[in-house]
Design a protein around this motif. Structure first.
Motif, PDB file in Angstrom:
ATOM      1  N   VAL A 149       0.844  -1.192   0.000  1.00  0.00           N
ATOM      2  CA  VAL A 149       0.000   0.000   0.000  1.00  0.00           C
ATOM      3  C   VAL A 149       0.880   1.242   0.000  1.00  0.00           C
ATOM      4  O   VAL A 149       1.742   1.414   0.869  1.00  0.00           O
ATOM      5  CB  VAL A 149      -0.938   0.043   1.230  1.00  0.00           C
ATOM      6  N   ALA A 159      -2.785   5.696  -0.319  1.00  0.00           N
ATOM      7  CA  ALA A 159      -3.853   4.701  -0.471  1.00  0.00           C
ATOM      8  C   ALA A 159      -4.295   4.075   0.842  1.00  0.00           C
ATOM      9  O   ALA A 159      -4.956   3.036   0.845  1.00  0.00           O
ATOM     10  CB  ALA A 159      -3.385   3.593  -1.431  1.00  0.00           C
ATOM     11  N   ARG A 201      -6.598   4.895   2.908  1.00  0.00           N
ATOM     12  CA  ARG A 201      -8.059   4.774   3.054  1.00  0.00           C
ATOM     13  C   ARG A 201      -8.581   3.483   2.421  1.00  0.00           C
ATOM     14  O   ARG A 201      -9.679   3.018   2.755  1.00  0.00           O
ATOM     15  CB  ARG A 201      -8.756   5.965   2.405  1.00  0.00           C
ATOM     16  N   ASP A 202      -7.822   2.923   1.491  1.00  0.00           N
ATOM     17  CA  ASP A 202      -8.257   1.726   0.777  1.00  0.00           C
ATOM     18  C   ASP A 202      -7.918   0.442   1.540  1.00  0.00           C
ATOM     19  O   ASP A 202      -8.241  -0.647   1.074  1.00  0.00           O
ATOM     20  CB  ASP A 202      -7.601   1.694  -0.612  1.00  0.00           C
ATOM     21  N   ASN A 242     -10.698  -2.269   1.971  1.00  0.00           N
ATOM     22  CA  ASN A 242     -10.985  -3.010   0.737  1.00  0.00           C
ATOM     23  C   ASN A 242      -9.866  -3.983   0.408  1.00  0.00           C
ATOM     24  O   ASN A 242     -10.124  -5.114  -0.046  1.00  0.00           O
ATOM     25  CB  ASN A 242     -11.174  -2.039  -0.429  1.00  0.00           C
ATOM     26  N   LEU A 243      -8.636  -3.548   0.617  1.00  0.00           N
ATOM     27  CA  LEU A 243      -7.494  -4.412   0.309  1.00  0.00           C
ATOM     28  C   LEU A 243      -7.471  -5.642   1.219  1.00  0.00           C
ATOM     29  O   LEU A 243      -7.142  -6.747   0.772  1.00  0.00           O
ATOM     30  CB  LEU A 243      -6.195  -3.624   0.442  1.00  0.00           C
ATOM     31  N   ASN A 246      -2.265  -1.363  -3.810  1.00  0.00           N
ATOM     32  CA  ASN A 246      -2.694  -0.037  -4.245  1.00  0.00           C
ATOM     33  C   ASN A 246      -1.550   0.927  -3.976  1.00  0.00           C
ATOM     34  O   ASN A 246      -1.262   1.250  -2.823  1.00  0.00           O
ATOM     35  CB  ASN A 246      -3.959   0.428  -3.530  1.00  0.00           C
ATOM     36  N   SER A 252      -2.047  10.306  -5.378  1.00  0.00           N
ATOM     37  CA  SER A 252      -3.232  11.148  -5.457  1.00  0.00           C
ATOM     38  C   SER A 252      -2.841  12.614  -5.567  1.00  0.00           C
ATOM     39  O   SER A 252      -1.816  13.034  -5.040  1.00  0.00           O
ATOM     40  CB  SER A 252      -4.097  10.946  -4.206  1.00  0.00           C
ATOM     41  N   GLU A 302      -5.289  13.726  -1.867  1.00  0.00           N
ATOM     42  CA  GLU A 302      -5.291  13.100  -0.545  1.00  0.00           C
ATOM     43  C   GLU A 302      -4.385  13.821   0.456  1.00  0.00           C
ATOM     44  O   GLU A 302      -3.198  14.001   0.213  1.00  0.00           O
ATOM     45  CB  GLU A 302      -4.859  11.634  -0.655  1.00  0.00           C
TER      46      GLU A 302
END
Length: 487
Positions: free
Chosen positions: A130, A134, A136-137, A140-141, A153, A157, A160
């Protein structure tokens, strides 16, 4: 004093570059999270953001890696030593994972994008990769991992800043805390990977920064450090990258908040808290910032001001954006506006094509400025940087080491002289904890970020204490408490 194989001079910042900090705290989750952080203060701050995100997913942090369900390493790519340390730690973790096959191992931060394929596919050292933008992801990961897929990910960004995430303050002393005010860097120094691993500069909404300051103040913290790769470039104009500021509306420009503005707002919001910041780049530091430091008593009289080389020729090759003369002119302005300011530095020895004359210019600049302390390294190529792609690493290792040794020796002499100016004076010290050498002594820092050690008596961490300085080394003052200033 620094040991050569550590590639840096240790200061009472406890040598955070290249060492691990175990994030340990207590939350209300069920699964166990273990984090180690390497490198700069920004990485340690990012780990607190990660802990906050995962806290909401039911993870509690632990200091015992062997009981963890999820093990994360927040990595640094600035120097080769840090990367090698991370690889060694990953190998150790995988040894434990053989006994705990359900354990997940992940790499965060600056190494993530560059070595994702090697770590995931070739060496099979990690399950999760990561990048810094990323986090915040992560929920999901982790779901992807549960479903048997690779979890990666590393997308950078343009927006961000994690400005609406309240960091979980873990692994600290409850007295000092970091606040990230911006992310990324636009200064394309030829030796540095940060623009490639953290992206372009974007600043955080000042209102969210002030809200974080208020929260820390109300929770009893006594000192905050505003963080950014280049804090002097902080510029809030309603969002977006700094490079796009010229395209902003007239209204946005008129209401823009500069770093000097932000310093004033923070100082006025928490007048009893000490305010520090890091890191500054010489070409971006304005006199407005210096005047803000001078104006507010609670902004500490200390600036970390890397110069990297005393040779204008080498500075141009480094694409530093300033010359030797410009740096010295800035130092003169600092000493004029803030006469008692402490100044520290970063130096790289043995950059490509550096001659003995260039090296002597670095030593002469050090003698002229007389820095309080610094971080000193010999040059090592970092993959994908301009220097690695376009310049030959032509200074022999033994020459790099010898030049680094001479730089360290000069800093030790200068540090001793700078410390000696405090002997016989009274210094107000924010106590951070026990001295490493004895639990009968406390240590803290004065306004100039220099370390002071004194007998603990009835004082405790978090106290502001007036201390009479009786003696010193090149890195530490030794004294005795006179009175409690504030608890």
């Amino acid at each position: 004093m620094m040991q050569e194989n550590n590639l840096e001079e240790k200061t009472m910042d406890e040598g955070r570059q290249g060492e691990a900090l175990i994030i340990e705290g207590q939350t209300n989750g069920k699964r166990k999270l273990y984090i180690e952080s390497y490198g700069c203060q920004m990485n340690f701050s990012d780990s607190e953001i990660v802990a906050s995100i995962l806290d909401k997913q039911g993870y509690e942090t632990t200091g015992n890696m062997e009981e963890a369900d999820l093990v994360l390493l927040n990595t640094c790519s600035i120097r080769d030593k840090a990367e090698q340390t991370v690889r060694n730690r990953l190998a150790n973790f995988n040894t434990i994972k053989k006994e705990r096959p359900d354990m997940r191992i992940g790499v965060l931060g600056c190494m993530a994008e560059r070595v994702k394929s090697k770590l995931l596919d070739e060496e099979k050292l990690v399950d999760l990769v990561v990048g810094p933008d990323a986090y915040r992801d992560l929920p999901n990961l982790l779901e992807e991992l549960d479903e048997g897929r690779k979890a990666v990910n590393v997308i950078l960004s343009k927006e961000e800043t994690y400005d609406n995430i309240e960091p979980v303050r873990l692994g600290g002393n409850g007295i000092t805390a970091f606040i990230s005010i911006m992310r990324g860097c636009d200064n394309m120094c030829t030796f540095c990977v940060v623009p490639f691993t953290r992206g372009r500069e974007r600043s955080r909404d000042p209102q969210t920064i002030l809200e974080e300051v208020i929260d820390l103040r109300d929770r009893g913290y006594k000192e905050i450090t505003l963080l950014g790769q280049n804090v002097d470039s902080y510029l809030w104009y309603g969002g977006g990258l700094k490079k796009d500021f010229d395209k902003a509306s007239d209204m946005a420009k008129a209401t823009a908040v500069s770093f000097a503005d932000l310093l004033g707002k923070v100082a006025e919001t928490a007048p009893e808290m000490r305010i520090r910041f890091s890191t500054s780049n010489p070409q971006d530091m304005t006199d407005d910032v210096l005047h803000a430091i001078a104006k507010y008593d609670n902004i500490c009289n200390y600036i970390h001001l890397p110069f990297q080389s005393g040779s204008s020729r080498v500075l141009e090759l480094m694409n530093r954006g300033h010359t030797r003369e410009q740096y010295l002119d800035l130092i003169r302005r600092v000493r004029t506006i803030i006469p008692d300011c402490g100044i520290s530095h970063d130096i790289i020895a043995g950059f490509p094509t550096e001659t003995e004359e260039d090296h002597q210019e670095t030593l002469s600049l050090m003698k002229e400025v007389q820095f309080d302390f610094g971080y000193m390294f010999f040059y090592s190529e970092r993959p994908n940087t301009y220097a690695e792609r376009k310049m030959e690493d032509d200074v022999p290792l033994e020459v790099k080491k010898r030049r680094l040794r001479e730089i360290i020796e000069q800093q030790n002499r200068d540090g001793q002289a700078r410390m000696e100016r405090f002997v016989g004076t009274e210094q107000v010290v924010l106590v951070e904890g026990f001295s490493k050498k004895s639990d009968q002594d406390l240590f803290g820092r004065n306004d100039q970020n220099s370390v002071v050690v004194f007998p603990k008596e009835d004082y405790r961490a978090g106290d502001l204490v007036r201390v009479k300085v009786n003696s010193c080394t090149s890195a530490t003052m030794i004294g005795e408490a006179i009175e409690l200033v504030r608890r």
